[in-house]
Structures are given as C-alpha cells and as structure tokens.
Write a protein that holds these residues in place. Structure first.
Motif, PDB file in Angstrom:
ATOM      1  N   ALA A 239       0.856  -1.205   0.158  1.00  0.00           N
ATOM      2  CA  ALA A 239      -0.105   0.057   0.417  1.00  0.00           C
ATOM      3  C   ALA A 239       0.739   1.914   0.054  1.00  0.00           C
ATOM      4  O   ALA A 239       1.017   2.211  -0.408  1.00  0.00           O
ATOM      5  CB  ALA A 239      -1.516  -0.242   1.126  1.00  0.00           C
ATOM      6  N   ARG A 240       1.812   0.974   0.825  1.00  0.00           N
ATOM      7  CA  ARG A 240       2.763   2.972   0.454  1.00  0.00           C
ATOM      8  C   ARG A 240       3.532   2.561  -0.413  1.00  0.00           C
ATOM      9  O   ARG A 240       3.668   3.917  -1.135  1.00  0.00           O
ATOM     10  CB  ARG A 240       3.913   2.053   1.807  1.00  0.00           C
ATOM     11  CG  ARG A 240       3.608   2.273   3.438  1.00  0.00           C
ATOM     12  CD  ARG A 240       4.909   2.111   3.811  1.00  0.00           C
ATOM     13  NE  ARG A 240       5.440   3.322   4.445  1.00  0.00           N
ATOM     14  CZ  ARG A 240       6.626   3.636   4.442  1.00  0.00           C
ATOM     15  NH1 ARG A 240       7.535   2.821   5.735  1.00  0.00           N
ATOM     16  NH2 ARG A 240       7.439   4.098   4.615  1.00  0.00           N
ATOM     17  N   ILE A 241       3.931   1.628  -1.208  1.00  0.00           N
ATOM     18  CA  ILE A 241       3.918   1.469  -3.015  1.00  0.00           C
ATOM     19  C   ILE A 241       3.764   2.026  -3.522  1.00  0.00           C
ATOM     20  O   ILE A 241       3.579   2.966  -4.403  1.00  0.00           O
ATOM     21  CB  ILE A 241       4.891   0.203  -3.597  1.00  0.00           C
ATOM     22  CG1 ILE A 241       5.807  -0.814  -2.244  1.00  0.00           C
ATOM     23  CG2 ILE A 241       5.528   0.452  -4.366  1.00  0.00           C
ATOM     24  CD1 ILE A 241       6.083  -2.417  -2.379  1.00  0.00           C
ATOM     25  N   ALA A 242       2.407   1.460  -3.487  1.00  0.00           N
ATOM     26  CA  ALA A 242       1.276   2.438  -4.686  1.00  0.00           C
ATOM     27  C   ALA A 242       1.061   4.390  -3.861  1.00  0.00           C
ATOM     28  O   ALA A 242       0.981   4.367  -4.761  1.00  0.00           O
ATOM     29  CB  ALA A 242      -0.395   1.440  -4.192  1.00  0.00           C
ATOM     30  N   ARG A 243       0.964   4.139  -3.049  1.00  0.00           N
ATOM     31  CA  ARG A 243       1.280   5.527  -2.699  1.00  0.00           C
ATOM     32  C   ARG A 243       2.262   6.333  -2.756  1.00  0.00           C
ATOM     33  O   ARG A 243       2.120   7.476  -3.480  1.00  0.00           O
ATOM     34  CB  ARG A 243       0.451   5.605  -1.169  1.00  0.00           C
ATOM     35  CG  ARG A 243      -0.612   5.603  -0.465  1.00  0.00           C
ATOM     36  CD  ARG A 243      -0.961   6.297   0.592  1.00  0.00           C
ATOM     37  NE  ARG A 243       0.317   5.744   1.912  1.00  0.00           N
ATOM     38  CZ  ARG A 243       0.035   4.848   2.368  1.00  0.00           C
ATOM     39  NH1 ARG A 243      -1.175   3.479   2.263  1.00  0.00           N
ATOM     40  NH2 ARG A 243       0.604   4.461   3.659  1.00  0.00           N
ATOM     41  N   ILE A 244       3.093   5.922  -3.070  1.00  0.00           N
ATOM     42  CA  ILE A 244       4.659   6.710  -3.527  1.00  0.00           C
ATOM     43  C   ILE A 244       4.467   6.372  -5.142  1.00  0.00           C
ATOM     44  O   ILE A 244       4.849   7.575  -5.460  1.00  0.00           O
ATOM     45  CB  ILE A 244       5.890   6.087  -3.274  1.00  0.00           C
ATOM     46  CG1 ILE A 244       6.159   5.527  -1.435  1.00  0.00           C
ATOM     47  CG2 ILE A 244       6.941   6.162  -3.519  1.00  0.00           C
ATOM     48  CD1 ILE A 244       7.160   5.284  -0.735  1.00  0.00           C
ATOM     49  N   LEU A 245       3.874   5.166  -6.343  1.00  0.00           N
ATOM     50  CA  LEU A 245       4.674   5.308  -7.334  1.00  0.00           C
ATOM     51  C   LEU A 245       3.086   6.665  -8.043  1.00  0.00           C
ATOM     52  O   LEU A 245       3.489   7.413  -8.928  1.00  0.00           O
ATOM     53  CB  LEU A 245       4.023   4.155  -7.723  1.00  0.00           C
ATOM     54  CG  LEU A 245       5.180   3.303  -7.523  1.00  0.00           C
ATOM     55  CD1 LEU A 245       4.587   1.689  -7.406  1.00  0.00           C
ATOM     56  CD2 LEU A 245       6.453   3.088  -8.039  1.00  0.00           C
ATOM     57  N   VAL A 246       1.928   6.330  -7.102  1.00  0.00           N
ATOM     58  CA  VAL A 246       0.713   7.815  -7.973  1.00  0.00           C
ATOM     59  C   VAL A 246       1.901   9.217  -7.529  1.00  0.00           C
ATOM     60  O   VAL A 246       1.255   9.705  -8.104  1.00  0.00           O
ATOM     61  CB  VAL A 246      -0.650   7.056  -6.723  1.00  0.00           C
ATOM     62  CG1 VAL A 246      -1.168   8.508  -7.441  1.00  0.00           C
ATOM     63  CG2 VAL A 246      -1.014   5.847  -7.495  1.00  0.00           C
ATOM     64  N   ARG A 247       2.044   9.213  -6.098  1.00  0.00           N
ATOM     65  CA  ARG A 247       2.303  10.815  -6.464  1.00  0.00           C
ATOM     66  C   ARG A 247       3.161  10.896  -7.054  1.00  0.00           C
ATOM     67  O   ARG A 247       3.423  11.918  -7.467  1.00  0.00           O
ATOM     68  CB  ARG A 247       2.829  10.820  -4.961  1.00  0.00           C
ATOM     69  CG  ARG A 247       3.377  11.494  -4.199  1.00  0.00           C
ATOM     70  CD  ARG A 247       3.849  12.023  -2.920  1.00  0.00           C
ATOM     71  NE  ARG A 247       4.716  11.406  -2.406  1.00  0.00           N
ATOM     72  CZ  ARG A 247       4.292  10.095  -1.433  1.00  0.00           C
ATOM     73  NH1 ARG A 247       3.474   9.530  -1.007  1.00  0.00           N
ATOM     74  NH2 ARG A 247       5.528   9.270  -1.208  1.00  0.00           N
ATOM     75  N   LEU A 248       3.818   9.670  -7.913  1.00  0.00           N
ATOM     76  CA  LEU A 248       5.366  10.553  -7.927  1.00  0.00           C
ATOM     77  C   LEU A 248       4.647  10.413 -10.350  1.00  0.00           C
ATOM     78  O   LEU A 248       5.275  11.374 -10.966  1.00  0.00           O
ATOM     79  CB  LEU A 248       6.295   8.852  -8.562  1.00  0.00           C
ATOM     80  CG  LEU A 248       6.743   9.161  -7.451  1.00  0.00           C
ATOM     81  CD1 LEU A 248       8.313   7.399  -8.005  1.00  0.00           C
ATOM     82  CD2 LEU A 248       8.399  10.516  -7.299  1.00  0.00           C
ATOM     83  N   VAL A 249       3.860   9.696 -10.651  1.00  0.00           N
ATOM     84  CA  VAL A 249       2.935  10.156 -11.153  1.00  0.00           C
ATOM     85  C   VAL A 249       2.569  11.476 -11.271  1.00  0.00           C
ATOM     86  O   VAL A 249       2.438  12.137 -12.102  1.00  0.00           O
ATOM     87  CB  VAL A 249       1.556   8.425 -11.633  1.00  0.00           C
ATOM     88  CG1 VAL A 249       0.704   9.673 -12.697  1.00  0.00           C
ATOM     89  CG2 VAL A 249       2.476   7.712 -12.334  1.00  0.00           C
ATOM     90  N   MET A 250       1.992  11.566 -10.142  1.00  0.00           N
ATOM     91  CA  MET A 250       1.203  13.082 -10.157  1.00  0.00           C
ATOM     92  C   MET A 250       1.932  14.326  -9.942  1.00  0.00           C
ATOM     93  O   MET A 250       1.618  15.186 -10.825  1.00  0.00           O
ATOM     94  CB  MET A 250       0.341  13.213  -8.818  1.00  0.00           C
ATOM     95  CG  MET A 250      -0.776  11.811  -8.741  1.00  0.00           C
ATOM     96  SD  MET A 250      -2.339  11.976 -10.309  1.00  0.00           S
ATOM     97  CE  MET A 250      -2.883  13.234 -10.505  1.00  0.00           C
ATOM     98  N   ASN A 251       3.361  13.741  -9.662  1.00  0.00           N
ATOM     99  CA  ASN A 251       4.376  15.246  -9.852  1.00  0.00           C
ATOM    100  C   ASN A 251       5.379  14.143  -9.760  1.00  0.00           C
ATOM    101  O   ASN A 251       6.304  14.072  -8.741  1.00  0.00           O
ATOM    102  CB  ASN A 251       4.673  14.938  -7.588  1.00  0.00           C
ATOM    103  CG  ASN A 251       2.457  16.161  -7.468  1.00  0.00           C
ATOM    104  OD1 ASN A 251       2.989  17.261  -7.776  1.00  0.00           O
ATOM    105  ND2 ASN A 251       2.108  15.449  -6.566  1.00  0.00           N
ATOM    106  N   PRO A 252       5.593  14.783 -10.934  1.00  0.00           N
ATOM    107  CA  PRO A 252       6.888  13.681 -11.446  1.00  0.00           C
ATOM    108  C   PRO A 252       8.393  14.636 -11.946  1.00  0.00           C
ATOM    109  O   PRO A 252       7.436  15.773 -11.529  1.00  0.00           O
ATOM    110  CB  PRO A 252       6.489  13.523 -13.300  1.00  0.00           C
ATOM    111  CG  PRO A 252       5.093  14.796 -13.828  1.00  0.00           C
ATOM    112  CD  PRO A 252       4.608  14.731 -12.254  1.00  0.00           C
ATOM    113  N   PRO A 253       8.904  14.148 -11.590  1.00  0.00           N
ATOM    114  CA  PRO A 253      10.413  14.837 -10.918  1.00  0.00           C
ATOM    115  C   PRO A 253      10.094  16.135 -12.886  1.00  0.00           C
ATOM    116  O   PRO A 253      10.415  15.730 -13.982  1.00  0.00           O
ATOM    117  CB  PRO A 253      11.521  14.380 -11.730  1.00  0.00           C
ATOM    118  CG  PRO A 253      11.022  12.514 -11.798  1.00  0.00           C
ATOM    119  CD  PRO A 253       9.743  12.492 -11.375  1.00  0.00           C
ATOM    120  N   ARG A 254      10.807  16.969 -12.726  1.00  0.00           N
ATOM    121  CA  ARG A 254      11.217  18.421 -13.543  1.00  0.00           C
ATOM    122  C   ARG A 254      12.314  17.604 -14.706  1.00  0.00           C
ATOM    123  O   ARG A 254      12.213  19.242 -15.845  1.00  0.00           O
ATOM    124  CB  ARG A 254      11.115  19.796 -12.718  1.00  0.00           C
ATOM    125  CG  ARG A 254      10.196  19.636 -11.898  1.00  0.00           C
ATOM    126  CD  ARG A 254       8.288  19.974 -13.097  1.00  0.00           C
ATOM    127  NE  ARG A 254       7.431  20.291 -11.733  1.00  0.00           N
ATOM    128  CZ  ARG A 254       6.286  19.568 -11.694  1.00  0.00           C
ATOM    129  NH1 ARG A 254       5.964  19.488 -13.939  1.00  0.00           N
ATOM    130  NH2 ARG A 254       5.379  20.767 -11.429  1.00  0.00           N
TER     131      ARG A 254
END
Length: 244
Positions: A25-40
């Motif tokens: 569940a923590r992995i999923a949250r991290i990956l979703v956050r990365l999609v919504m706020n990707p590196p610039r």
C-alpha cells in the motif's frame, strides 16, 4: 473537456529499489504521487558529458559551456554541481574502449518486466569497468534497497558472459546532509550484501502488488475525473464570463 490521467510507467531497476517498501500500500501511494508530481528534469546530459570527455577528449571547459546553454536555471545548477565531481573522478582515465549497453529487462513477476539500461562500460588495462551513476541528492539507495538493487543488477550482468567479470561500482553523488554540497562516494558493489532468493521473491512480490494497486488507483482517479467532466454543465455561449 475530458482530461487524460498521466500513466504509470514501469520503473527502472534503480527506481524499483528506491521506491520499495515492505507494505504494498505504501509502494502504491509513492508511485501514484510520482505520477501526479513527476520529476522536472533528468540527468541524461551528464552521460553525454562523460562520453565527450572520456572518448572524444573534449576539454572540460567546453563541456561546461554546453551545460550552461541549457535554458532552465534549476537544471543547469543541478548538472553543474555534479560535473566537477565527474571530472575529478575520471581524471587520468584513458579507456582502451568505451561502449553503451543495450536495454535489458528483469522479470519481477505478475507480468511486470522492469527495464535495465546501464549508461556505459569501458575497459582499461584488461579490466572491464561498469560505473553506475546515482544522482539523487537526498536519500540514495541504502540498506535493503541497495542490496536489492545490486542483487538484481548482478543477475542481469551474469546473463552476459562478456559483463560478468566487470568491476561494478556505484558513483553516489548525494549530499551528506541537507543543504550541504554534493560529494562523490564510490561504492564497491562487491562489498554490498546480496539478498537470498526467498527474500528477493518476497520483496519483488510486494513491489509488483504495489505497482498494480497504483495502476488501479490511477484508473479510478481517471474514471472519476471523466465522470465529473461529463456531468459538468456546458457553458452558455451567450452568458458573459465572470471577468467579462
């Protein structure tokens, strides 16, 4: 207007290791956050800089000038922080040969194939070198995550008889503490403990589960956004806008 939800790309081996947690569940949250706020930005120009200096003999000042032409100031700053450390590390290195390596894939499970694309290898004095560049400023790979990364890379390299004897080094360009300048720490991968097969399978299964949960969560978010767009009333073209 229907908005397209960003898609979750399959992470590379190093990103799998960095984002691994014991709880899917923590992995999923991290990956979703990365999609919504990707590196610039990314550090790909530095690989070209290494090639230019090692293979083509381009003077360091010319390499710096090329980086300075990058328009975004934040990108220039990050690259120029790392470039002197790269120069110092490779000073005096005159490789007998230099080459890139084709992308390979590691089967994590549940149909998930994780890409692995080493930036380069080079040979000198009969020794093959495989440097891995870690450009994260904070929270570089460590402990179980570092062991997982090295274990997976080992397995990929051992599939190629030409690479299994390579000296595998991790060049860690992180900061020793927040707001401190970057330093270069060279990690001999041979000294990193490997993960046994049972533990590795457990870790990879957790990541695969987290990845699939993240994909499902993004699809739900996309469907909810689409429904909201469809239900929103259309604007009356004859009605003046708030600022008209």
């Amino acid at each position: 207007m229907v908005q397209t939800m960003p898609e979750l790309r399959v992470p590379s081996i190093q990103h799998l290791a960095r984002n691994w947690r014991s709880d899917p569940a923590r992995i999923a949250r991290i990956l979703v956050r990365l999609v919504m706020n990707p590196p610039r930005f990314n550090y790909n120009p530095l690989y070209g800089a290494v090639r230019d200096m090692l293979v083509l003999g381009v003077p360091y000042d010319q390499v710096v000038e090329g980086i300075r032409r990058i328009q975004r100031e934040s990108v220039r700053k990050n690259l120029l922080e790392v470039l002197p450390l790269i120069r110092d590390h490779f000073a005096g290195v005159a490789p007998d040969f230099y080459q890139t390596i084709d992308k390979r894939f590691y089967p994590v499970g549940r149909g998930l194939m994780v890409p692995f694309e080493p930036p380069m290898i080079y040979g000198m004095g009969g020794q093959l070198y495989f440097p891995w560049f870690s450009f994260w400023r904070q929270n570089p790979l460590a402990n179980d995550r570092l062991s997982l990364f090295v274990t997976l890379v080992d397995e990929v390299l051992m599939q190629d008889p030409d690479l299994e004897a390579a000296r595998f080094e991790i060049l860690d360009f992180s900061c020793a503490a927040p707001k401190q300048p970057r330093t270069l720490r060279i990690i001999d991968a041979g000294e990193i403990p490997r993960i046994d097969a049972a533990r590795k399978a457990e870790m990879l299964d957790a990541f695969a589960e987290g990845y699939l949960r993240a994909v499902a969560a993004l699809k739900r978010n996309s469907a909810a956004t689409d429904n909201a767009d469809k239900e929103a009333p259309e604007a009356d073209p004859d009605q003046p806008g708030f600022f008209d």
